[in-house]
Every structure is written in structure tokens, then in C-alpha cells.
Design an enzyme around this catalytic site. Sequence first.
Site, PDB file in Angstrom:
ATOM      1  N   ASP A 125      36.055  39.423  38.055  1.00  0.00           N
ATOM      2  CA  ASP A 125      35.339  37.924  37.302  1.00  0.00           C
ATOM      3  C   ASP A 125      34.051  38.189  36.934  1.00  0.00           C
ATOM      4  OD1 ASP A 125      34.916  35.790  38.328  1.00  0.00           O
ATOM      5  OD2 ASP A 125      34.851  35.142  40.111  1.00  0.00           O
TER       6      ASP A 125
ATOM      7  N   ILE B  72      39.543  36.302  47.552  1.00  0.00           N
ATOM      8  CA  ILE B  72      40.633  36.824  47.733  1.00  0.00           C
ATOM      9  C   ILE B  72      41.580  36.005  46.399  1.00  0.00           C
ATOM     10  CG2 ILE B  72      42.537  38.224  47.681  1.00  0.00           C
ATOM     11  CD1 ILE B  72      40.022  39.719  48.951  1.00  0.00           C
ATOM     12  N   SER B  73      40.712  34.974  45.825  1.00  0.00           N
ATOM     13  CA  SER B  73      41.520  33.867  44.971  1.00  0.00           C
ATOM     14  C   SER B  73      42.555  34.523  45.259  1.00  0.00           C
ATOM     15  CB  SER B  73      40.811  34.831  43.421  1.00  0.00           C
ATOM     16  OG  SER B  73      39.569  34.390  43.694  1.00  0.00           O
TER      17      SER B  73
ATOM     18  N   ASN C 208      44.265  29.872  37.148  1.00  0.00           N
ATOM     19  CA  ASN C 208      43.909  29.967  36.000  1.00  0.00           C
ATOM     20  C   ASN C 208      44.888  29.054  34.758  1.00  0.00           C
ATOM     21  OD1 ASN C 208      43.136  33.073  35.872  1.00  0.00           O
ATOM     22  ND2 ASN C 208      42.037  31.480  36.460  1.00  0.00           N
TER      23      ASN C 208
ATOM     24  N   ARG D 146      30.154  33.424  33.206  1.00  0.00           N
ATOM     25  CA  ARG D 146      28.611  33.514  33.326  1.00  0.00           C
ATOM     26  C   ARG D 146      27.933  34.763  32.893  1.00  0.00           C
ATOM     27  NH1 ARG D 146      29.643  34.478  39.406  1.00  0.00           N
ATOM     28  NH2 ARG D 146      31.867  34.475  38.801  1.00  0.00           N
TER      29      ARG D 146
HETATM   30  C1  FPP Z   1      36.832  35.366  35.440  1.00  0.00           C
HETATM   31  O1  FPP Z   1      36.332  34.728  34.274  1.00  0.00           O
HETATM   32  C2  FPP Z   1      38.433  35.617  34.494  1.00  0.00           C
HETATM   33  C3  FPP Z   1      39.279  35.448  33.947  1.00  0.00           C
HETATM   34  C4  FPP Z   1      39.802  34.158  34.366  1.00  0.00           C
HETATM   35  C5  FPP Z   1      40.142  36.593  32.907  1.00  0.00           C
HETATM   36  C6  FPP Z   1      40.167  37.571  33.409  1.00  0.00           C
HETATM   37  C7  FPP Z   1      40.738  38.099  31.342  1.00  0.00           C
HETATM   38  C8  FPP Z   1      39.684  39.390  31.427  1.00  0.00           C
HETATM   39  C9  FPP Z   1      38.244  40.130  31.797  1.00  0.00           C
HETATM   40  C10 FPP Z   1      39.926  39.463  29.375  1.00  0.00           C
HETATM   41  C11 FPP Z   1      41.123  39.370  29.123  1.00  0.00           C
HETATM   42  C12 FPP Z   1      42.193  40.189  29.854  1.00  0.00           C
HETATM   43  C13 FPP Z   1      42.925  41.723  29.098  1.00  0.00           C
HETATM   44  C14 FPP Z   1      43.502  42.021  29.672  1.00  0.00           C
HETATM   45  C15 FPP Z   1      43.665  40.895  27.653  1.00  0.00           C
HETATM   46  P1  FPP Z   1      35.859  33.795  34.613  1.00  0.00           P
HETATM   47  O2  FPP Z   1      35.684  33.199  33.488  1.00  0.00           O
HETATM   48  O3  FPP Z   1      36.497  33.469  35.696  1.00  0.00           O
HETATM   49  O4  FPP Z   1      34.197  33.968  34.839  1.00  0.00           O
HETATM   50  P2  FPP Z   1      33.313  33.269  35.525  1.00  0.00           P
HETATM   51  O5  FPP Z   1      33.458  33.204  36.818  1.00  0.00           O
HETATM   52  O6  FPP Z   1      31.812  33.446  35.257  1.00  0.00           O
HETATM   53  O7  FPP Z   1      33.727  32.035  35.024  1.00  0.00           O
END
Ligand code: FPP
Length: 280
Positions: free
Chosen positions: A35, A219-220, A83, A39
Site C-alpha cells: 500500500d 486488512i482490506s 480496486n 501517497r
Molecule cells: C496500493 O497503493 C497499491 C495498489 C492498489 C496496487 C499495487 C500494485 C503495485 C505494487 C504495482 C504493480 C504490481 C505488480 C505485481 C506488477 P494505493 O494506490 O492504494 O496507494 P495510496 O493508498 O497511497 O493511494
Amino acid sequence: MDHMTLVPPEKTSQTDPRFRGELSSLPNHIAIIMDGNGRWAGRRSLQRFLGHSQGAEVVQYVVETASRIELPWLTLYAFSIENRLRRPQEEVGFLMKLLHLYLVKNVKRMNDNNVRIAYIGRTHELPPDVQETMAWAADATAKNTGTTLTLALNYGSRVEILDAMRSLLRHELAAGKTAEQIADRLASEAADGHLSRQMYTAHMPDPDLLIRTSGEFRISNFLLWQIAYAEIFVTEKMWPDFTGLNLIEAIAEYQRRERRFGGLGSAPEPQPAEATPIPV
Ligand code: FPP
């Protein structure tokens, strides 16, 4: 890397009770909620997309650290059902492209590091071209015997539990079982694992350690069933800043925990107070 090198040699469990260096205290399965990409980007006045790109770069370093310490199972929450449903289409499309690129770019490195790729989630709902790349990457790494990297994609834990329940019921009804017999099967879940065997994760052990980045204590909807006894480690680091060293630190913290699985653990039991003789 030898497992024991995770424990500083001068501080073994014999000399420092904070460290439990036995092989048995190493996690078998680590699950990570990655996560903080958005940010991370926002703090640098960058677009969210760049946070995801940097997040994808970091994945491979963490995977290779896991492989080096011979971690058998690593499961990463890469994309949830929520998502897919709740983020702008543009961002979802970008994450799909990133996944495709990540696989194409890293399969060779996976093979060099003896890493096998697998997936959990409703992957059949992902775009067909992404599914093709996923199947190709899984095939290309299927013979590897080191770390199994499982990407949770279009994954939601409640949906997984409902899917498992549906599949168990279908199976039992097809076998002619009565409602009473099905109820008995569910009642003996702890011993027999009938429902666990229908989960996407049936082939792997439950996570011992769950890591979440970005300092959120949530835990989402991730592996709700499987993390019943997992140790939880939350770090303030945003995912794009998470390194292999942070993974080792999380493992070291895990090694200091005492897992009791609802039992009493190894702490000395309190001695009963001396019984006061009953006057006769
Ligand atoms: C949460 O960050 C992360 C995700 C929704 C996606 C996770 C994806 C990756 C780490 C990259 C791609 C993965 C692979 C395996 C190629 P957020 O966008 O919710 O962050 P925030 O809470 O700060 O907005």
C-alpha cells in the site's frame, strides 16, 4: 543465503532472548499488502501512475530477497476486486499494463532465481491479453522449486470464502450428501479442512506473517480466512520505499514474537498460591 544468517551471529537465542534463531521460527509463508503507491507519488508531486510504476520495480527486489533467504511462499496483494470496481478505468487499465510489463520483463529473472509464479483471485475476469501473459509466465516458471510468488489479482477474501462455500456445497450435493451430513462436515472444519481445501490457497500453508506498508492498520479484505493466526507487521514505509532489508527486518520482528495459536505458550505458568488449610 543460509537461514541462520538472519540472526546476528553474536546474538543467538542462547545469548539474547530477543532473538529466536531456530529454523522452526522462520516464516514459511509471508503475505504483503503493498500500500502507499499513490501517497508516495503525491509526496513527490508526481502522478499516481508513477507511484505504481515504482511499486512494480520494488516487487522484484523483494521477490529476489525472498528467494535468497529461501522463503517457500510469498503472496502479494497486487490488485483487489475493489480496486477494479472503485478506481478510475484509466488507473485500472494502467495497473493491467504494468502487470503485463512486469511479467514480460521479469520471467527470466524469476527463472534465474528459481521463483515460480502463481495467482489467486477471480483472474478469469481480467482482460484476456493479461490472462494470456499470466498463463505464459506461470508456465515458463512452473518447473522452479524455490519461492512460489503468488500474485493476488482481482482478489477479494469475502468472495473467495463464498466461492469456496459454493464449490463445497456443489461437490457435496453432487455426491448425494444430506443437509445434516454437510453440516457435520462444516462442523469438523478445524480437523478436516473441507472448506480450506476449496479456497484459492488450498495448495499453500496459511501465512505466518502479514506485512502491510504505509502505516495503515487494515486488512482490506485480504486472506481473511488464512490469516487467522498470522503475526501482523505494519511499517510506515510506502510500498515504493520498501526494500529487501525491510523484509528481513519484518522477519526479525516476527522471530521475536511468541505464537500461541490460542494456547498458553512457553511462558512459565503461574504457581498456584499455597493452599490455605481448611479448618476442621
Ligand atoms: C496500493 O497503493 C497499491 C495498489 C492498489 C496496487 C499495487 C500494485 C503495485 C505494487 C504495482 C504493480 C504490481 C505488480 C505485481 C506488477 P494505493 O494506490 O492504494 O496507494 P495510496 O493508498 O497511497 O493511494
